[in-house]
Design an enzyme around this catalytic site. Structure first.
Site, PDB file in Angstrom:
ATOM      1  N   LYS A 167       0.913  -1.048  -0.034  1.00 52.04           N
ATOM      2  CA  LYS A 167      -0.183   0.001   0.098  1.00 52.04           C
ATOM      3  C   LYS A 167       0.931   1.296  -0.099  1.00 52.04           C
ATOM      4  CE  LYS A 167      -0.298  -0.213   4.982  1.00 52.04           C
ATOM      5  NZ  LYS A 167      -1.139  -0.790   6.050  1.00 52.04           N
TER       6      LYS A 167
ATOM      7  N   ARG B  39     -10.945  -0.103  14.120  1.00 51.25           N
ATOM      8  CA  ARG B  39     -10.595   0.532  12.849  1.00 51.25           C
ATOM      9  C   ARG B  39     -11.278   0.194  11.794  1.00 51.25           C
ATOM     10  NH1 ARG B  39      -4.217   0.974  10.603  1.00 51.25           N
ATOM     11  NH2 ARG B  39      -4.876  -0.967   9.825  1.00 51.25           N
TER      12      ARG B  39
ATOM     13  N   TYR C   9      16.948  30.225   8.271  1.00 49.43           N
ATOM     14  CA  TYR C   9      15.833  31.015   8.953  1.00 49.43           C
ATOM     15  C   TYR C   9      16.072  30.868  10.222  1.00 49.43           C
ATOM     16  CZ  TYR C   9      12.967  30.530   4.455  1.00 49.43           C
ATOM     17  OH  TYR C   9      12.763  30.658   3.124  1.00 49.43           O
TER      18      TYR C   9
ATOM     19  N   MET D 260      12.510  24.335   3.106  1.00 51.35           N
ATOM     20  CA  MET D 260      11.632  23.238   2.127  1.00 51.35           C
ATOM     21  C   MET D 260      12.627  22.588   1.226  1.00 51.35           C
ATOM     22  SD  MET D 260       8.478  24.461  -0.185  1.00 51.35           S
ATOM     23  CE  MET D 260       7.752  25.418   0.750  1.00 51.35           C
TER      24      MET D 260
END
Ligand SMILES: *Cc1c(COP(=O)(O)O)cnc(C)c1O
Length: 345
Positions: free
Chosen positions: A33, A128, A242, A290
């Site tokens: 998955k 679940r 930053y 990022m």
């Protein structure tokens, strides 16, 4: 080229699957998955098929449909989410086996695809997915008349073998499946490691195949190398990144590498993330941004072309510890920007 390179060792992955298969009392499936835990479902599944896997689990029918294209007709593909509205064509045309989770799904399935194979998912306490004991009691005879391919449940605490929940779920599963003559499945990776009581006819490892805990003996599967874009000298007192969160305490050389939280190297890893040049571990300097991370390479005797963030010396679970999360999340968050390079297989 400045993207990170994620190298996936298909031989190491196949060896992990074979080892888990050797431990399993019955047959062993592979869970692929979430794009094969972020590593590329098609390549991963093909390699595992070559290693001998014939049973594959995915989370949703769409993943199963893609996997069918990859694997051809002979593999069994089970869908954990069962038979949802809109899934009928995929399940029917591509021969997927939905793990039926509720009476509603059971009705949908037998009305839409009366002769089509299915499995049953039972809830043994995780709350679940799967039928509750009372629901199962109500449809059990009807379901068994239709010969389910598999009856399964899922362990909530298998990463902690001493947790009392394991024995409790095992007892509940036994009670709910007493006397059935169809194949049963309970164990994920942690369940395989807990021994044959948990194995039944089919085990379903995922994370261990990809080199993650709780399978501590797994061979590492992924390596991540990130190119250095630029190196620069800082005088003591200058800052990096930053928020000025790193201040040079001495004359310092900083390498800026081309990856960041946009690639799944989440900001919370912060200074606990190491960047490796050969054996030498260099600390991260300043905040992870990022697309870029600053690395203090002052103690190296050269400017590296790239730095390694994942490999035998820093495993997915080390990154997970650095970020306060689990190896599963590190793997499945791995950036779409990385070039995925496959070796072996
Ligand atoms: C993801 C999943 C697995 C595989 O679990 P691992 O811990 O990765 O081995 C098995 N069964 C179900 C129902 C799952 O959702």
């Amino acid at each position: 080229m400045s993207t990170g390179i994620l190298t996936i060792d298909l031989d190491a992955m196949a060896a992990n699957w074979r080892a888990l298969d050797a431990m399993s009392a019955g047959q062993t499936a592979a869970v692929v998955k979430a794009d094969g835990y972020g590593l590329g479902a098609a390549r991963v599944a093909r390699a595992l098929h070559r290693a001998g896997a014939r049973h594959f689990f995915v989370a949703v029918a769409e993943e199963g449909a893609e996997l069918r294209e990859t694997l051809g007709r002979e593999a069994q593909i089970y869908v954990f989410s069962g038979h949802m509205a809109g899934d009928t064509d995929m399940i029917g045309d591509l021969d997927l086996v939905p793990m039926i989770n509720s009476i509603d799904q059971m009705i949908r399935h037998v009305e839409a695809l009366p002769d089509h194979p299915f499995g049953i998912q039972l809830d043994t306490g995780m709350n679940r997915l799967g039928m509750e004991p009372e629901e199962w009691e109500a449809v059990r005879d009807i379901a068994l008349d239709l010969s389910p391919q598999l009856v399964m449940s899922h362990l909530a605490c298998a990463d902690d073998p001493d947790h009392p929940m394991n024995a409790q779920q095992l007892a509940a599963f036994r009670a709910m499946t007493e006397g059935l003559d169809c194949p049963r499945s309970l164990a994920n990776t942690g369940g395989v490691l807990m021994g044959p009581d948990y194995h039944f006819e089919l085990t379903r490892p995922g994370i261990g195949v990809y080199g993650g805990l709780p399978y501590a003996d797994a061979a590492p599967v992924v390596t991540l190398d990130v190119p250095v874009i630029q190196c620069r000298d800082l005088a003591a007192g200058e800052t990096v990144g930053y928020g000025n969160s790193f201040t040079a305490a001495r004359d310092t050389r900083i390498a800026t590498i081309s990856a960041g939280y946009g690639d799944g190297l989440i900001r919370a890893m912060g200074p606990r993330l190491l960047a490796l040049s050969g054996e030498a571990a260099c600390p991260v300097a300043g905040r992870i941004s990022m697309d870029l991370i600053g690395v203090d390479i002052t103690d190296l005797d050269h400017d590296p072309k790239s730095l390694r963030l994942l490999g035998a010396d820093q495993l997915i679970d080390d990154l997970a510890d650095a970020a306060g999360t689990i190896g599963y999340e590190i793997l499945t968050a791995m950036g779409a920007r990385y070039v995925r390079r496959y070796i072996g297989g």
